[in-house]
Each structure stands twice: as structure tokens, then as C-alpha cells.
Design an enzyme around this catalytic site. Structure first.
Site, short mmCIF file in Angstrom:
data_model
loop_
_atom_site.label_atom_id
_atom_site.label_comp_id
_atom_site.label_asym_id
_atom_site.label_seq_id
_atom_site.Cartn_x
_atom_site.Cartn_y
_atom_site.Cartn_z
CE LYS A 64 36.09 47.45 39.34
NZ LYS A 64 36.93 46.27 39.80
CB SER A 139 38.61 45.35 36.36
OG SER A 139 38.10 44.83 37.87
CB SER A 163 40.41 44.11 40.12
OG SER A 163 40.12 43.42 38.76
N1 GLN Z 1 42.06 40.21 35.87
C1 GLN Z 1 41.31 39.08 36.60
C2 GLN Z 1 40.22 38.60 36.02
O1 GLN Z 1 40.06 39.22 34.97
C3 GLN Z 1 41.06 39.84 37.95
C4 GLN Z 1 39.87 40.77 37.95
C5 GLN Z 1 39.48 41.15 39.19
O2 GLN Z 1 39.90 40.94 40.31
N2 GLN Z 1 38.22 41.53 39.26
O3 GLN Z 1 39.42 37.72 36.40
#
Ligand code: GLN
Length: 469
Positions: A64, A139, A163
Site C-alpha cells: 500500500k 482505504s 481499511s
Molecule cells: N474508512 C475509515 C476512515 O476513513 C477507515 C480508514 C482506515 O482504516 N484507514 O477513517
């Protein structure tokens, strides 16, 4: 034999036996990338020649793009870091390289890992291999889509509020969020430091155990890293759930849950029951406050962590008449709208006069949520619930309504608030042929137990279909 159809365990065994070379694996995956990447857009950076030069001896790993990699850009899918070349490797990457793994490429994500669909990437959205009109989740959407599409046999993601697990569920692959502190965060670009954790995304649970072995363990460079030695996670891969106590948290099956998702998750739980597990309903009464607490704590930490992007020390620099203009121009141009929204929310929640009402109360809720889990894990060994209330949604469906986007995280953020490990395993396709994820949650450091239950479930379920692309 097609390289991209092998599991990670199969490819690793073949490499070990000398039936395959790392270069063949790399070329096989890059052939696949060339065939499908135009449709999926899972990667931000690929480079066959470089990967072949650094081939090593093992299966290469997709990383990532918020995990620092020497020799590869690390952009966090943000204009702010569009040309950032980190001078060092994250500990997870250094460990992988030492064990003979090359970096396969850098995967797309929501900007600074803020989002649930990968549509907030500053560069382009990634598409779901099961239906390219749909999001892969986020994400870590690039990592999950790459594994689902056969462009990678394994990828690393990061999970602050879901994410890893959400994109794993949307793409029909396995994703593990380890216990907070189990995997080093050194070199992971910080979003919300008290919640962030790196973990693997793979096609099978056995693959996940193997990949966790590579990255788990103490790291003196991360002060929140746990001192306990990591076990060999493959030793937990026994298809045995006899006597295992499985809790179904009532609050994770309520309003807003798609009925096909609910039915599929309950059917998966019945399969565990058929294998000898004892299933009972349990309650985590503070769950209803989790999303609100998460969307105060995560932005609060983000507003502090992202203060470093000022045009002086890192990344983009926009000129200005004076230093304040320089800061302001840099941040206006460098950050996308969702990141700005988080910084404003977080700054507000931390500001004098509001700190007690918002941030402090959110921390209190966090403690209550943690206690809910402590209490429930006195009675059960694991919790089973959906990973997400719906299957993958359409591109553009939620980008105009942040609240709708945040609601995708309703079953995942509690785990980060409490610092627990959780595994998402694909359990069914819905009537439209879209994958559904079963989430297994365990007490601290119960990764092995989760992998055991996930593996037992997978054996009972049988092989999961792959997307036709
Ligand atoms: N969707 C959540 C956020 O936007 C989790 C994102 C993540 O785990 N990095 O904060």
C-alpha cells in the site's frame, strides 16, 4: 499452470522446491497486471524491470502506498506527496526484503487512508474486479483489488477503522487487522497513530497466516510495538472448532444491515456450529456510540499528524508572499476535500472549549467499548459478525455524502478503538454475484485463534470463486 492462479502457499512451496523461480513469479504476475490493470487500476506504481532486478528468492509483495519503500515513491495517493521518495524502508518492508521478498508495486488507496472506497485517491479510483462499476472498498482498495484480480498473490494494507477488512470483504479476499502493536508501524505514514495497524491481504486464510509470519513481531523502532514474540501462525491452521465458543453480537445485526449479508453471515456461523462450535448471542452495549467516537478520535489524531505537511519539510511546496501564505497555499493545493474535512473536524474537536465535549467524551466511549469486549471475551472465544453492512457499492454512490461513506465502517471501527485483532473471510456471493465478508474478532493477540477459526470455516465452505475479468 498460471502463476496468478496459485495461492501464496502453493507458490512459496514451489519456490522452495526449486520448481519455480522468483523471476518466473514476477513475470507471471506482471503478465497478469498487463492484461487486467487497465480495467482495475489497483496500482499507483509498477516497474517490472526493477522488480526483476531486486527479485530475491520469494513471492513479491504488493505494498500500500502509505508504507515507506526505498526506491519507490510513497505518495499516500495524495498530491502532497506525489513526488515523495522515502529515504528508508518501513520495518515491514525491511523485514520482507531480508526474507527474500521484492516489492511488487505500490497500491492505490484513499488519500492518506481516509475513506472507504478508494475514490478519494488524488489520482484515480480503483475498480472492483467483481464488477468494475463498483468500488473495491477502502482505504486499501488497491491492495485488495490486486489480490482479487490475481495481480498479486499477497499485499499489505493498513487498517485504522476497517481499511484492510472492508476492501477484503468487498473484493472476496481475506484480510487481517492484527492486534495493535503486533506489527510495527515504523515507516507507515501516520493517519491516526493510536488506531493504525498494518496487515496482510491474501486469497486464503493459510496464505494470511504465512504472510503474518513475515511481518509480525517486536520492533524497537516503534515504541507501541509489543514485546511478546510472535508464534508461527501456520501452526494454528487446523480445521477444528470443536467446543469453540462463538459470540454473535446483537448490535452487529441491527438496522442498516442488508438482509442478504445477514443471511450469509448467519449461514457461515451455522457451518461453524455444525463443526462443533457453540454459538450464543452476546451484547456489546456501547457499539452505537462507536462510529461517532471514531470520527472524532481519528480526525483529531489526523489533524495533528498531518500538520507536518507545511511545504517546508516534506513534499509539495507552493510559494507564497510570506510563510503563512506558503503554508496555506501548500495545504490548499496538496490536500483533497476529504482530508481537509478530517483536518477541520479534528482541529475543531481538539480546540479549547470543545476538547472536553468532543475529544474527551470520545475517549471515554473508547474505554467503554474496550470494556464491552473485555467482558464478552470472558464468555466467548471469538465474535462473528458481518465485516460491512452492504456489499460493494457503485462508484460515485457515496462520494457526495460523507455520512453515508462513514456508515460503511460501522462494524469495523470498534475493533480499532479496542486495539483487537479481526479477520475478514469471504463467505458468499449475493444474488448479484458480489462477495460478502464474515468478520471474526478476537481478544488481544488471538491472531492464531482467528486464523484457526477462519481456516476451519474455509475448509467447510470450500474454494471461493474468483472474479471473471
Ligand atoms: N474508512 C475509515 C476512515 O476513513 C477507515 C480508514 C482506515 O482504516 N484507514 O477513517
Amino acid at each position: 499452470m498460471q502463476i496468478h492462479e496459485l495461492t501464496l502457499v502453493e507458490a512459496t512451496d514451489m519456490l522452495e522446491r526449486g520448481e519455480l523461480s522468483a523471476a518466473e513469479v514476477i513475470n507471471g504476475l506482471y503478465d497478469r497486471i498487463e492484461a487486467v490493470e487497465e480495467k482495475i487500476k489497483a496500482f499507483l506504481e509498477i516497474d517490472r524491470e526493477r522488480v526483476l532486478r531486486e527479485a530475491g528468492t520469494q513471492v513479491p509483495v504488493a505494498i500500500k502506498d502509505n508504507i515507506c519503500t526505498r526506491g519507490w515513491k510513497t505518495t499516500c495517493a495524495s498530491r502532497m506527496l506525489a513526488n515523495f521518495h522515502p529515504p528508508y524502508d518501513a520495518t515491514v518492508v525491511a523485514r520482507l526484503r531480508r526474507q527474500g521478498h521484492a516489492v511488487l508495486g505500490k497500491t492505490n488507496m484513499d488519500e492518506f487512508a481516509m475513506g472507504s472506497s478508494t475514490e478519494y485517491s488524488a489520482f484515480y479510483p480503483t475498480r472492483n474486479p467483481w464488477d468494475t462499476e463498483r468500488v473495491p472498498g477502502g482505504s486499501s482498495g488497491g491492495s485488495a483489488a490486486a489480490v482479487a484480480a490475481g495481480e498479486a498473490l499477497v499485499a499489505l494494507g493498513s487498517d485504522t477503522g476497517g481499511s484492510i477488512r472492508l476492501p477484503a470483504a468487498f473484493c472476496g479476499v481475506v484480510g487481517l487487522k492484527p492486534t495493535y502493536g503486533r506489527v510495527s508501524r515504523f515507516g507507515l505514514v501516520a493517519y491516526a497513530s493510536s488506531l493504525d495497524q498494518i496487515g496482510p491481504i491474501t486469497r486464503t486464510v493459510a496464505d494470511c497466516a504465512l504472510a503474518l509470519n513475515w511481518i509480525a513481531g517486536h520492533d524497537p523502532l516503534d515504541s507501541t510495538s509489543l514485546p511478546e514474540e510472535a508464534p508461527d501462525y501456520r501452526t494454528f491452521l487446523r480445521p477444528d472448532v470443536k467446543g469453540l465458543r462463538v459470540g454473535l453480537p446483537r448490535e452487529y445485526f441491527g438496522e442498516g444491515l442488508d438482509s442478504e449479508v445477514r443471511d450469509a453471515v448467519l449461514a457461515a456461523v451455522r457451518q461453524l456450529e455444525a463443526g462443533g462450535a457453540k454459538v450464543e448471542e452476546v451484547s456489546l452495549p456501547h457499539t452505537e456510540y462507536a462510529l461517532a467516537a471514531y470520527y472524532l478520535i481519528a480526525p483529531a489524531e489526523a489533524s495533528s499528524n498531518l500538520a507536518r505537511y507545511d511545504g517546508v519539510r516534506y513534499g509539495l511546496r507552493a510559494e507564497g508572499e510570506d510563510v503563512v501564505q506558503l503554508f496555506s497555499n501548500t495545504r490548499s493545493r496538496g490536500f483533497g476535500p476529504e482530508v481537509k474535512r478530517r483536518i477541520m473536524l479534528g482541529t475543531y474537536a481538539l480546540s479549547a472549549g470543545y476538547y472536553d465535549a468532543y475529544y474527551l467524551n470520545a475517549l471515554r466511549v473508547r474505554t467503554l467499548i474496550r470494556r464491552d469486549f473485555d467482558r464478552v471475551f470472558e464468555k466467548v472465544d471469538v465474535l462473528a459478525c458481518p465485516t460491512s453492512p452492504t456489499v460493494a457499492f457503485r462508484l460515485g454512490e457515496k462520494t457526495d455524502d460523507p455520512m453515508q461513506m462513514y456508515l460503511s465502517d460501522i462494524y469495523t471501527v470498534t475493533v480499532n478503538l479496542a486495539g483487537l485483532p479481526a479477520l475478514s473471510v469471504p463467505c458468499a456471493l449475493n444474488s448479484e454475484g458480489l462477495p460478502i465478508g464474515l468478520q471474526l474478532i478476537g481478544p488481544p493477540l488471538a491472531e492464531g485463534r482467528l486464523l484457526q477459526v477462519g481456516y476451519a470455516y474455509e475448509e467447510a465452505r470450500g474454494p471461493f470463486p474468483r472474479p471473471r475479468i
